[in-house]
Write an enzyme that holds these catalytic residues in place. Structure first.
Site, mmCIF file in Angstrom:
data_model
loop_
_atom_site.group_PDB
_atom_site.id
_atom_site.type_symbol
_atom_site.label_atom_id
_atom_site.label_comp_id
_atom_site.label_asym_id
_atom_site.label_seq_id
_atom_site.Cartn_x
_atom_site.Cartn_y
_atom_site.Cartn_z
ATOM 1 N N PHE A 146 67.934 58.347 11.698
ATOM 2 C CA PHE A 146 67.464 57.450 10.756
ATOM 3 C C PHE A 146 67.307 55.975 11.309
ATOM 4 C CE2 PHE A 146 68.181 55.609 6.514
ATOM 5 C CZ PHE A 146 67.818 56.021 5.768
ATOM 6 N N ASP A 215 77.351 60.152 12.923
ATOM 7 C CA ASP A 215 76.895 59.782 11.270
ATOM 8 C C ASP A 215 76.835 61.241 10.479
ATOM 9 O OD1 ASP A 215 75.425 59.700 9.227
ATOM 10 O OD2 ASP A 215 73.869 58.024 9.827
ATOM 11 N N TYR A 240 76.462 60.570 -1.186
ATOM 12 C CA TYR A 240 75.315 60.204 -2.425
ATOM 13 C C TYR A 240 74.512 61.914 -2.397
ATOM 14 C CZ TYR A 240 73.232 57.245 0.353
ATOM 15 O OH TYR A 240 72.154 56.277 1.697
ATOM 16 N N LYS A 241 74.538 62.199 -1.174
ATOM 17 C CA LYS A 241 74.198 63.546 -0.740
ATOM 18 C C LYS A 241 74.152 65.295 -1.196
ATOM 19 C CE LYS A 241 71.924 61.199 3.179
ATOM 20 N NZ LYS A 241 70.765 60.289 2.682
ATOM 21 N N ARG A 391 60.044 67.776 3.981
ATOM 22 C CA ARG A 391 61.536 68.479 3.828
ATOM 23 C C ARG A 391 62.274 69.410 2.984
ATOM 24 N NH1 ARG A 391 65.948 63.482 4.942
ATOM 25 N NH2 ARG A 391 65.356 63.389 2.666
HETATM 26 C C1 LIG Z 1 71.569 59.336 8.501
HETATM 27 C C2 LIG Z 1 71.597 58.371 7.477
HETATM 28 N N1 LIG Z 1 72.346 57.325 7.571
HETATM 29 C C3 LIG Z 1 72.356 56.295 7.426
HETATM 30 C C4 LIG Z 1 71.939 56.493 6.384
HETATM 31 C C5 LIG Z 1 71.430 54.842 5.144
HETATM 32 O O1 LIG Z 1 72.606 55.040 4.470
HETATM 33 P P1 LIG Z 1 72.599 54.013 3.270
HETATM 34 O O2 LIG Z 1 71.581 52.997 2.549
HETATM 35 O O3 LIG Z 1 73.752 54.072 2.306
HETATM 36 O O4 LIG Z 1 73.141 52.731 3.792
HETATM 37 C C6 LIG Z 1 70.987 57.396 5.522
HETATM 38 C C7 LIG Z 1 70.242 57.277 4.243
HETATM 39 O O5 LIG Z 1 69.862 56.942 3.370
HETATM 40 C C8 LIG Z 1 70.556 58.712 6.464
HETATM 41 O O6 LIG Z 1 69.766 59.592 5.541
HETATM 42 N N1 LIG Z 2 69.442 56.274 -0.078
HETATM 43 C C1 LIG Z 2 68.013 56.465 -0.153
HETATM 44 C C2 LIG Z 2 67.291 55.592 -1.646
HETATM 45 O O1 LIG Z 2 68.233 54.637 -1.665
HETATM 46 C C3 LIG Z 2 67.001 55.875 -1.963
HETATM 47 C C4 LIG Z 2 65.657 57.049 -1.668
HETATM 48 C C5 LIG Z 2 66.083 57.491 -0.385
HETATM 49 C C6 LIG Z 2 67.440 57.661 -0.192
HETATM 50 C C7 LIG Z 2 68.317 58.691 1.571
HETATM 51 O O2 LIG Z 2 69.202 58.827 1.055
HETATM 52 C C8 LIG Z 2 67.013 59.350 2.173
HETATM 53 C C9 LIG Z 2 67.834 59.846 3.190
HETATM 54 N N2 LIG Z 2 69.186 59.178 4.045
HETATM 55 C C10 LIG Z 2 66.901 60.871 4.123
HETATM 56 O O3 LIG Z 2 67.386 60.902 4.646
HETATM 57 O O4 LIG Z 2 65.663 60.750 3.937
#
Ligand SMILES: Cc1ncc(COP(=O)(O)O)c(C=O)c1O
Ligand SMILES: Nc1c(O)cccc1C(=O)C[C@H](N)C(=O)O
Length: 416
Positions: A146, A215, A240-241, A391
């Site tokens: 990611f 992660d 939040y997932k 997805r």
């Molecule tokens: C695998 C992964 N790592 C990190 C994040 C980012 O986390 P955050 O925006 O909460 O820092 C996400 C989703 O947004 C994710 O899917």
């Molecule tokens: N964190 C998100 C947001 O603030 C807005 C929209 C999407 C997200 C997501 O969490 C995306 C997610 N991590 C992903 O796997 O695509």
């Protein structure tokens, strides 16, 4: 890719639609988690397959948050830091999250975003490895990561004088050597849904004296993680997932207990100080996992998360049941897609092998962005991910087998 399916085809012998309807009804009827769905705010005319971006709202959370706002904040005001347990919420809620990822108490703290925790964990891991042997000058990062993890790994490597090497997660164990300080890997790949081998990669890192940072964003709450069992060094994840903590809910950081003494935080804020209210000019780290805190905790969203986690207090809701249902749901969805969508139109990027599959199904197809838009317009909510991925996230706490069938049927209508 050998471990991936290629669904599609109304091949002779495929179950017809009526049989799939009966199967879905039977599977829903036998589902031990079926009753949990009623605890969530969901519409019956929408198939929500996006719990891997934002989990659904548990019905009881607004009442709890109204109490936090009106009584704890509105009437008790500053007293709530002690009397309502606000100050200790990051560690208290950390233990609850820890129980869902195989961590015994005292090793998880909740706060900040996943991005910030990736930074804390990775810099902390490299500093620790280099304190033992300064020749450890490489960081390996999951090549398909990611993006936020990749960006932060680049910065963390630069700050610690390391070179950054992107490596496919499957090849990571073979690529680690005496120069490796730390590896950063996603447990489940956000794009393909591939489940990476946490035990083998962590063991390989330890063999060379490196530290493994995982992660868990796409695995926590969807499958057993077993952090302690595999002696994982550091782990981070969002809430939040699959944990349904709500938009912007704080993330968490796990640091294995025997590493905490040596953890040298790159973000030593006052909340992690040994005596925060001594207001000393010099930093002295607090004890244990408290060392991983930074600044003032996000109380409203932390307490919303704490309330959301109550769903897991039901003895019927076990991570083993969740995992079994997740695999059954994704199997059934793949079967429905195979039976209803014409052959060759979509290809699954998600491994067929249960041992390599997270809780989502990712289908590649031409014009995927437009296809997802049309699916959402017809009440099937998933995500499009670049470059060509549809997805579909399956949250076992509230997704029904009939939802999986309906999603496949609507997909067939849109692209058939
Ligand atoms: C695998 C992964 N790592 C990190 C994040 C980012 O986390 P955050 O925006 O909460 O820092 C996400 C989703 O947004 C994710 O899917
Ligand atoms: N964190 C998100 C947001 O603030 C807005 C929209 C999407 C997200 C997501 O969490 C995306 C997610 N991590 C992903 O796997 O695509």
């Amino acid at each position: 890719m050998s471990d991936v399916t290629a669904p599609g085809g109304t091949a002779s012998g495929s179950p017809d639609s009526a049989e799939l309807v009966m199967r879905a009804e039977k599977l829903d009827g036998e589902d031990e988690l079926a009753a949990v769905r009623a605890r969530f705010a969901l519409d019956d005319d929408v198939v929500y397959l996006d719990g891997n971006s934002l989990g659904a709202l548990p019905h009881h959370v607004p009442t709890r948050i109204a109490d936090v706002i009106e009584r704890e904040w509105g009437r008790l005001r500053i007293r709530s830091w002690e009397e309502s347990g606000w100050w200790s919420a990051p560690e208290r809620i950390g233990d609850r999250v820890g129980a869902l990822v195989g961590a015994s108490p005292g090793q998880v703290v909740v706060g900040d975003s996943t991005s910030v925790n990736v930074f804390k964990a990775l810099v902390g891991a490299v500093r620790m490895a280099q304190a033992e042997d300064p020749r450890r000058i490489e960081v390996l990062v999951d090549a398909a990561t990611f993006p936020t993890d990749g960006y932060l790994a680049e910065s963390a490597a630069r700050m610690t004088g390391c070179a950054l090497h992107p490596v496919a997660a499957a090849d990571m164990p073979a690529e680690i050597d005496h120069r490796t300080a730390a590896v950063l890997v996603n447990h489940v790949d956000y794009r393909t849904g591939r489940l990476n081998d946490l035990a083998v990669t962590t063991r390989a890192a330890h063999h060379w004296g490196a530290h493994a940072v995982w992660d868990l964003c796409h695995s926590a709450g969807a499958l057993p993680v077993e952090l302690d069992r595999h002696r994982v060094d550091f782990a981070v994840g969002c809430t939040y997932k699959y944990l349904n903590g709500g938009p912007g809910a704080p993330a968490y950081l796990y640091i294995r207990s025997d590493l905490q003494e040596r953890f040298d935080s790159p973000l030593p804020g006052w909340n992690s100080h040994a005596e925060p209210f001594a207001m000393e000019p010099a930093y002295r780290p607090g004890e244990g996992i408290t060392k991983a805190r930074v600044g003032t905790p996000e109380i409203l969203s932390l307490l919303a998360l704490e309330a959301a986690l109550e769903v897991w207090d039901d003895p019927a809701v076990t991570i083993e049941r969740v995992r079994a249902k997740s695999l059954a749901l994704t199997d059934f969805f793949l079967e429905c897609v195979g039976a209803l969508v014409p052959e060759g139109v979509v290809e699954s990027a998600t491994p067929l092998d249960h041992g390599r599959r997270g809780s989502q199904v990712s289908l590649r197809c031409a014009g995927a962005a437009g296809v997802m838009e049309e699916l959402i317009a017809r009440g099937v909510v998933g995500d499009f991910r670049e470059p060509d991925v549809l997805r579909f996230g399956f949250t076992p706490l509230y997704t029904r087998f009939s939802d999986a069938l309906r999603a496949a049927r609507v997909l067939a209508e849109v692209i058939g």
